[in-house]
Design a protein around this motif. Structure first.
Motif, short mmCIF file in Angstrom:
data_model
loop_
_atom_site.label_atom_id
_atom_site.label_comp_id
_atom_site.label_asym_id
_atom_site.label_seq_id
_atom_site.Cartn_x
_atom_site.Cartn_y
_atom_site.Cartn_z
N GLY A 1 4.74 14.06 -11.10
CA GLY A 1 5.97 14.99 -11.09
C GLY A 1 6.90 14.48 -13.01
O GLY A 1 7.19 15.42 -13.36
N THR A 2 6.47 13.16 -12.89
CA THR A 2 6.92 12.28 -13.85
C THR A 2 5.95 11.77 -14.56
O THR A 2 5.38 11.13 -14.30
N LYS A 3 5.83 12.03 -16.17
CA LYS A 3 5.70 10.88 -16.81
C LYS A 3 5.92 9.64 -17.55
O LYS A 3 5.36 8.65 -17.73
N ASP A 4 7.47 9.35 -16.60
CA ASP A 4 8.37 8.47 -16.97
C ASP A 4 8.22 7.32 -15.84
O ASP A 4 9.16 7.49 -14.54
N LYS A 5 7.08 6.71 -15.73
CA LYS A 5 7.00 6.24 -14.05
C LYS A 5 6.39 3.90 -14.35
O LYS A 5 5.99 4.34 -15.64
N GLU A 6 7.02 4.16 -13.95
CA GLU A 6 6.47 2.60 -13.79
C GLU A 6 6.21 1.74 -12.08
O GLU A 6 7.23 1.43 -11.96
N LEU A 7 5.42 0.96 -12.08
CA LEU A 7 4.77 0.20 -10.74
C LEU A 7 4.95 -0.95 -11.44
O LEU A 7 4.49 -1.48 -12.06
N TYR A 8 6.28 -2.54 -10.30
CA TYR A 8 6.37 -3.23 -10.94
C TYR A 8 6.45 -4.27 -10.14
O TYR A 8 7.06 -3.50 -8.81
N LEU A 9 5.33 -4.74 -10.17
CA LEU A 9 4.94 -6.31 -9.64
C LEU A 9 6.05 -7.25 -9.46
O LEU A 9 5.51 -8.06 -10.72
N ILE A 10 6.21 -7.96 -8.60
CA ILE A 10 6.87 -9.46 -8.12
C ILE A 10 5.98 -10.67 -7.67
O ILE A 10 5.94 -10.40 -6.81
N TYR B 1 0.34 -1.03 -0.03
CA TYR B 1 -0.06 0.35 0.14
C TYR B 1 0.78 1.37 -0.14
O TYR B 1 0.29 2.03 -0.45
N MET B 2 1.98 1.02 0.32
CA MET B 2 3.15 2.78 0.50
C MET B 2 3.70 2.92 -0.56
O MET B 2 4.05 3.77 -0.84
N THR B 3 4.08 1.49 -1.15
CA THR B 3 3.88 1.87 -2.89
C THR B 3 3.19 2.33 -3.54
O THR B 3 3.55 3.58 -4.59
N GLU B 4 2.30 1.95 -3.65
CA GLU B 4 0.75 2.30 -4.53
C GLU B 4 0.81 3.40 -4.14
O GLU B 4 0.57 4.67 -5.21
N GLU B 5 0.56 4.02 -2.78
CA GLU B 5 0.31 5.56 -2.99
C GLU B 5 1.75 7.04 -3.13
O GLU B 5 1.48 7.05 -4.04
N ALA B 6 2.48 6.02 -3.52
CA ALA B 6 3.77 7.17 -3.54
C ALA B 6 3.39 7.54 -5.12
O ALA B 6 3.73 8.15 -5.46
N PHE B 7 3.16 5.72 -5.64
CA PHE B 7 3.48 5.50 -7.06
C PHE B 7 2.32 7.34 -7.92
O PHE B 7 2.71 7.78 -8.90
N ALA B 8 1.29 6.76 -7.30
CA ALA B 8 -0.02 7.54 -7.40
C ALA B 8 0.30 9.12 -7.56
O ALA B 8 -0.28 9.64 -8.38
#
Length: 352
Positions: free
Chosen positions: A313-322, A302-309
């Motif tokens: 300020g950047t359009k070049d971003k990716e959330l990668y789940l293992i 939940y912490m990664t998902e909140e920060a990612f959302a």
């Protein structure tokens, strides 16, 4: 205070379960405790270089990893690696620093000031300003290292080091790409409790932190939260921990990848700063490529998902789940580490 202490102790644990034991620190000349760690520098291979430098007058202990056939007259991209809360440069931070060096990067993993083998008193301060400055300091040092291309510096943070890496990246414009693994927003957890489990005691815990600071000022006595006797850990006591992060953390830090410089404790007064801080504040200031990796099964996701959302300020971003990975298992399980390193190779290869 007993209730607060026990809850906070649970909040501090960070870990791994069902893992084989890495080589003990005493069996490695550099006290590295991860699998396939360097035991000696061999010509033509990745080498490790223990170094010290000063940051605001405090001695910082770090390891530099140089790629195979390193030539200081050539130019290399570089990556700074920030360790988890309670961790050291000899554990997961060192593993990824070595693996990234195997890909051709010059890397640095440093113990945070006031922690590990670094200097500074009182011991085990966990204050966001200092942890963020640790990352700026690594960038300072690596920028001067022979062969580093200062236009190609990246940052990578793990767990708590991931939260502080995000914080540093808001203003650290020397860094051209940012990645995190199993990001842990220390401020949010110390304030709200893990998975927001301590919302009803925020003011009480902040008052306890202020009281601890008053005692430090008046008497010089330092009080600590989160002291764990790793020698007293039992299978039964670990099994009673309900969250994967904390249960597996006790095994990783207390058993399988134990290092004498690793500890969950921090000064009680640190909570004054921690509880009023958040890694996601002003996160939109990050305007460079961002990769955030986390275990699909991690209860810290939940912490990664909140920060990612919030990182708008950047359009070049990716959330990668293992897939199938919990928080701590991203630190050491070979199949997960290989996936993460491959993703970092793709990301930093493109952005640096």
């Amino acid at each position: 205070m007993k209730k607060i202490y026990l809850a906070t102790l649970m909040t501090l644990a960070l870990g791994v379960s069902g893992v084989g034991f890495a080589a003990p620190h005493k069996d490695n000349p550099y006290t590295l405790v991860y699998d396939h760690a360097i035991t000696k520098n061999v010509k033509g291979e990745v080498n490790i270089h223990p170094i010290n430098y000063k940051l605001h007058g405090v001695k910082i202990a770090a390891n530099i990893y140089t790629p195979a056939n390193y030539d200081p007259s050539k130019k290399y991209a570089a990556i700074v690696v920030a360790h988890p809360n309670g961790g050291t440069k000899e554990q997961v931070a060192g593993l990824f620093a070595q693996r990234l060096a195997e890909l051709g990067y010059i890397t640095i993993a440093a113990d945070a000031a006031y922690q590990g083998a670094s200097g500074g008193n009182p011991r085990n301060l966990d204050i966001p300003y200092y942890r963020t400055e640790d990352i700026h300091g690594m960038v300072d040092f690596i920028s001067q290292y022979p062969g580093v291309d200062t236009d190609r510096i990246g940052s990578f943070g793990i767990c708590g080091g991931g939260g502080y890496t995000l914080n540093a990246a808001k203003s650290e414009k020397r860094v051209k790409a940012v990645a995190t693994l199993s990001m842990f927003n220390t401020g949010r957890v110390r304030r709200n409790g893990y998975m927001d489990s301590q919302l009803d005691s925020i003011q009480e815990r902040m008052a306890a932190a202020a009281t601890a600071r008053a005692e430090e000022t008046a008497t010089g006595k330092i009080s600590y939260y989160g002291t764990v006797d790793f020698d007293a850990l039992t299978d039964e006591s670990i099994a009673k921990i309900t969250n994967d992060l904390y249960r597996e953390g006790m095994e990783y830090y207390g058993r399988s990848h134990r290092h004498p410089n690793s500890t969950f404790r921090y000064t009680t007064s640190s909570l004054m700063e921690l509880m009023s801080w958040d890694a996601t504040d002003n996160i939109d200031l990050i305007n460079v490529p961002l990769l955030m990796m986390a275990g699909e099964k991690a209860d810290s996701l939940y912490m990664t998902e909140e920060a990612f959302a919030k990182a708008t300020g950047t359009k070049d971003k990716e959330l990668y789940l293992i897939p199938k990975a919990t928080h701590i298992k991203t630190y050491y399980v070979p199949e997960f580490v290989d996936q993460e390193v491959n993703k970092l190779q793709e990301f930093f290869g493109r952005t640096l």
